[in-house]
Enzyme design. Structure first.
Site, short mmCIF file in Angstrom:
data_model
loop_
_atom_site.label_atom_id
_atom_site.label_comp_id
_atom_site.label_asym_id
_atom_site.label_seq_id
_atom_site.Cartn_x
_atom_site.Cartn_y
_atom_site.Cartn_z
N CYS A 94 -28.30 -10.22 58.25
CA CYS A 94 -29.54 -10.26 59.01
C CYS A 94 -30.43 -9.08 58.62
CB CYS A 94 -29.19 -10.22 60.50
SG CYS A 94 -30.55 -9.80 61.58
N GLU A 95 -31.70 -9.37 58.33
CA GLU A 95 -32.59 -8.29 57.91
C GLU A 95 -33.01 -7.40 59.08
OE1 GLU A 95 -37.02 -10.32 57.99
OE2 GLU A 95 -35.84 -10.52 56.16
N HIS A 96 -32.74 -7.82 60.30
CA HIS A 96 -33.13 -7.03 61.46
C HIS A 96 -32.07 -6.00 61.85
CE1 HIS A 96 -35.52 -10.88 62.41
NE2 HIS A 96 -36.29 -10.03 61.78
N HIS A 97 -30.79 -6.36 61.70
CA HIS A 97 -29.71 -5.46 62.12
C HIS A 97 -28.71 -5.16 61.02
CE1 HIS A 97 -31.09 -7.61 65.82
NE2 HIS A 97 -31.16 -6.37 66.25
N GLN A 135 -32.46 -16.68 58.61
CA GLN A 135 -31.97 -18.01 58.24
C GLN A 135 -33.13 -18.95 57.91
OE1 GLN A 135 -28.92 -19.63 60.79
NE2 GLN A 135 -29.47 -21.73 60.27
N HIS A 163 -24.62 -15.96 63.70
CA HIS A 163 -25.23 -14.65 63.46
C HIS A 163 -24.48 -13.59 64.25
CE1 HIS A 163 -29.15 -16.12 61.63
NE2 HIS A 163 -28.52 -17.23 61.98
N CYS A 165 -25.34 -10.69 64.82
CA CYS A 165 -26.21 -9.91 65.69
C CYS A 165 -26.24 -10.50 67.10
CB CYS A 165 -27.62 -9.81 65.11
SG CYS A 165 -28.43 -11.39 64.80
#
Length: 204
Positions: A94-97, A135, A163, A165
């Protein structure tokens, strides 16, 4: 395909990347920030191991889908029906976490005189999976890469993933699955083709 390259403008330019030492130093900072001692015996080699593992986990930045998809085959004996490769496992982040996304992809296309080697479809999923991702973006990127290179009558992509996250942090809902789809060409304009794809993926 230009759109894919523009999304990652520096992915093939190693001079823009930090050195191995800088990467390892960054891991040491994170270990200290987490509250541990990067100099203790169990962690002394961790920065080097993390840098090495990141090189593998994010190897998709060094690969281009068009290179993998470049070779196609025209001797197909007139075959023009659906080609479906389903249950392609992948691991992304995940590019956020920066925590794992674990899932499987189902990819189909309707040939227009040319076909791909089946392993190439799985490799394209792997290329985009081994990058920091959402995704939704990955689903679109896989479809667009095949559409731009092969020029089939249509492409259909479905991705199902869990995910971490959501499972490991935040609301901590283990086992929840996210499903995304992208359709081009005949799969987008002909509901019957889209329904047939969904039925074949589900094994009905």
């Amino acid at each position: 395909m230009d759109a894919i390259v523009k999304t990652f403008p520096n992915m093939n330019n190693p001079t823009d990347r930090p050195s191995q030492k800088e990467a390892e130093d960054a891991v040491r900072v994170l270990l200290r920030w987490a509250g541990d001692d990067p100099e203790r015996e169990g962690l002394i080699d961790t920065p080097a191991r993390v840098a090495k593992s990141y090189k593998e986990l994010f190897s998709g930045y060094d690969l281009a889908a068009e290179d993998v998809l470049g070779r196609t085959f025209e001797e197909v004996a007139g075959y023009d029906d659906m080609v479906l490769v389903k249950d392609i496992p992948f691991f992304s982040h995940c590019e956020h976490h920066m925590v794992p996304i674990i899932g499987k992809a189902h990819v189909a296309y309707l040939p227009n005189g040319r076909v791909l080697g089946l392993s190439k479809i799985a490799r394209v999923v792997d290329i985009f999976g081994r990058r920091l991702q959402t995704q939704e973006a990955m689903t679109s990127q896989v479809a667009r890469a095949i559409d731009d290179t092969l020029r089939p009558r249509g492409v259909a992509v479905m991705i199902e993933a869990e995910h971490m996250c959501m499972a490991m942090r935040g609301i901590q809902k283990q086992g929840s699955t996210t499903l995304t789809t992208t359709f081009t060409g005949a799969y987008k304009t002909q509901p019957a083709e889209q329904a047939r794809f969904m039925m074949m993926v589900r094994g009905a």
